[in-house]
Design a protein around this motif. Structure first.
Motif, short mmCIF file in Angstrom:
data_model
loop_
_atom_site.label_atom_id
_atom_site.label_comp_id
_atom_site.label_asym_id
_atom_site.label_seq_id
_atom_site.Cartn_x
_atom_site.Cartn_y
_atom_site.Cartn_z
N ILE A 1 0.85 -1.19 0.00
CA ILE A 1 0.00 0.00 0.00
C ILE A 1 0.89 1.23 0.00
O ILE A 1 1.70 1.43 0.91
N VAL A 2 0.75 2.02 -1.06
CA VAL A 2 1.38 3.33 -1.09
C VAL A 2 0.39 4.30 -0.46
O VAL A 2 -0.69 4.53 -1.00
N PHE A 3 0.75 4.84 0.69
CA PHE A 3 -0.14 5.70 1.47
C PHE A 3 0.33 7.14 1.29
O PHE A 3 1.26 7.60 1.96
N GLY A 4 -0.30 7.84 0.35
CA GLY A 4 0.05 9.23 0.08
C GLY A 4 -0.61 10.14 1.08
O GLY A 4 -1.82 10.14 1.25
N VAL A 5 0.21 10.94 1.79
CA VAL A 5 -0.35 11.79 2.84
C VAL A 5 -0.01 13.25 2.56
O VAL A 5 1.11 13.61 2.26
N GLY A 6 -1.02 14.09 2.65
CA GLY A 6 -0.89 15.52 2.39
C GLY A 6 -2.27 16.10 2.20
O GLY A 6 -3.23 15.37 1.95
N GLY A 7 -2.41 17.41 2.35
CA GLY A 7 -3.69 18.06 2.13
C GLY A 7 -4.72 17.76 3.19
O GLY A 7 -5.93 17.85 2.95
N VAL B 1 1.58 -6.49 5.30
CA VAL B 1 1.56 -5.55 4.18
C VAL B 1 2.79 -4.65 4.22
O VAL B 1 3.26 -4.27 5.29
N ASP B 2 3.32 -4.35 3.04
CA ASP B 2 4.38 -3.34 2.94
C ASP B 2 3.68 -1.99 2.80
O ASP B 2 3.13 -1.66 1.75
N LEU B 3 3.67 -1.23 3.90
CA LEU B 3 2.99 0.07 3.93
C LEU B 3 4.02 1.17 3.75
O LEU B 3 4.91 1.35 4.60
N ILE B 4 3.93 1.89 2.64
CA ILE B 4 4.90 2.93 2.32
C ILE B 4 4.26 4.29 2.55
O ILE B 4 3.26 4.63 1.91
N LEU B 5 4.82 5.03 3.47
CA LEU B 5 4.34 6.38 3.77
C LEU B 5 4.98 7.33 2.76
O LEU B 5 6.19 7.57 2.79
N ALA B 6 4.18 7.83 1.83
CA ALA B 6 4.69 8.64 0.73
C ALA B 6 4.31 10.10 0.96
O ALA B 6 3.13 10.45 0.97
N SER B 7 5.32 10.95 1.15
CA SER B 7 5.03 12.35 1.46
C SER B 7 6.17 13.24 0.99
O SER B 7 7.32 12.79 0.89
N ASP B 8 5.84 14.50 0.72
CA ASP B 8 6.89 15.47 0.42
C ASP B 8 7.25 16.27 1.67
O ASP B 8 7.98 17.25 1.60
N VAL B 9 6.76 15.81 2.82
CA VAL B 9 6.99 16.50 4.10
C VAL B 9 7.81 15.61 5.00
O VAL B 9 7.45 14.46 5.24
N ASP B 10 8.95 16.14 5.52
CA ASP B 10 9.77 15.33 6.42
C ASP B 10 9.83 15.90 7.84
O ASP B 10 10.74 15.62 8.60
N ASN B 11 8.81 16.69 8.19
CA ASN B 11 8.78 17.31 9.52
C ASN B 11 8.59 16.28 10.63
O ASN B 11 7.96 15.24 10.42
N PRO B 12 9.10 16.57 11.84
CA PRO B 12 8.76 15.74 13.00
C PRO B 12 7.33 16.01 13.44
O PRO B 12 6.64 16.87 12.88
#
Length: 371
Positions: free
Chosen positions: A129-135, A186-197
């Motif tokens: 699962i590619v989990f795109g996070v943003g918005g 499942v291989d869960l990939i957290l996909a984001s352009d944000v690397d904040n803590p």
């Protein structure tokens, strides 16, 4: 002379054109000047809104699920599936687009629907699962998402805490024993352009809370609540890159779901089949609505241009507005950028006439690079 082969790999122009429409307009403009040009369209996204649409354009099957929106009311969310890979976009379930105009809920908005969307992908047989996070409209650290997947967050009286980040201040116990066991396989990939803590001066509430309607007091409340939440679940994970993505949903995925963080554009280029498309190309056209300092930090055009440069293929960009000097573009691997505001200085007209203006920009690209 070899017939040029152009790969159009651009993101959306937010508020004007989808990534698919950008590709269509660029193709039309190129062919007006060089009718025989071969054009391959591969709309891209960096994990934020538009990620599912990019996957569907690349051949994934579009699916729908009825889930809980950020305000607790039902919404229809889409995700994409191909074989055993699913692309899930948290904004589809928990995004700002689900809030009525002018209405925010910074303390109570929930990611519960994002958890339901992940469960739908599991039901569809996804093993990756590619989990795109943003918005996101949310700042709940992913607690809602985890609740939908079987976790329990209890206050001092043993009752479930309320929805949203504000209620996490009351958290006394986090019980993850009921999490959906399928997640472990499942291989869960957290996909984001944000690397904040998760928290602190670069954390989710401080950096992104205000755009979700948070006042200065709300930001302080949310930051303290998320610090407390992380003290219960695991404070070390809160410092990891991506933990602060999408109101902290990254943290929930990293600490409880075994997710691994990758820059969104890198993941999406892999998933969309960018490498073989790039191998066929003699020129790449990338872009997004605004080429600015943010573009250089993990946005789609920077990722596309970097991959093109590594393959020895020239890349140019189209954009609504350009706020980068030529030297910054060059460092990013972009030979030249074509801005719609160069053709029409009025931003409102630019937004309204983005399609025809983009065709004109593509004509200029064809004259400069293909004729």
């Amino acid at each position: 002379m070899e017939t040029p082969h152009v790969l159009v790999a651009a993101d959306k122009f937010k508020g004007s054109l989808t990534a698919v429409q950008v590709a269509e307009r660029v193709t039309a403009g190129l062919r007006r000047v060089v009718p025989g040009v071969r054009v391959e369209a591969l709309p891209v996204a960096d994990g934020g809104d538009g990620t599912v649409a990019a996957a569907v354009a690349a051949g994934f099957e579009r699916r729908e699920a009825r889930v809980t929106g950020p305000l607790g009311t039902p919404v229809t969310a889409t995700y994409a599936v191909r074989d055993t890979t699913a692309v899930v976009e948290m904004a589809e379930a928990s995004g700002l687009q689900h809030l009525p105009a002018g209405e925010f809920a910074p303390l109570t908005a929930t990611t519960y629907g994002s958890g339901e969307l992940l469960a739908a992908a599991l039901d569809a047989g996804a093993r990756t699962i590619v989990f795109g996070v943003g918005g996101s409209a949310t700042t709940d650290g992913g607690a809602g998402m985890l609740s939908a997947l079987g976790a329990r967050f209890l206050d001092g009286d043993g009752k479930p805490v309320g929805p949203g980040g504000g209620a996490l201040a009351e958290l006394a116990e986090a019980d993850l024993s009921g999490l959906d066991p399928r997640i472990a396989d499942v291989d869960l990939i957290l996909a984001s352009d944000v690397d904040n803590p998760l928290t602190g001066p670069k954390g989710a509430p401080e950096v992104y809370g205000r755009q979700k309607g948070a006042t200065e007091d709300d930001v302080a409340v949310l930051d303290a609540a998320l610090v407390h939440y992380a003290s219960v679940l695991g404070p070390e994970t809160a410092e990891l890159p991506g933990a602060g993505a999408a109101g902290g949903i990254g943290y929930g995925a990293l600490v409880a779901l075994g997710a691994r963080f990758r820059p969104g554009i890198e993941v999406m280029l892999d998933v969309l089949g960018f490498a073989p498309a790039l191998a066929r190309a003699t020129l790449v056209v990338t872009g997004e609505g605004s080429l600015d300092e943010q573009t250089l930090h993990g946005k789609a055009p920077a990722g596309v241009a970097a991959a093109a440069r590594a393959a020895g293929v020239e890349a140019v960009a189209v954009c609504g507005r350009l706020a980068l000097p030529p030297e910054a573009l060059g460092k990013a691997g972009i030979r030249r950028a074509y801005a719609l505001t160069d053709l029409e200085p009025d931003p409102a007209v630019c937004m309204a006439e983005a399609g025809p203006l983009l065709e004109r920009a593509a004509e200029a690209i064809a004259r400069d690079f293909l004729s």
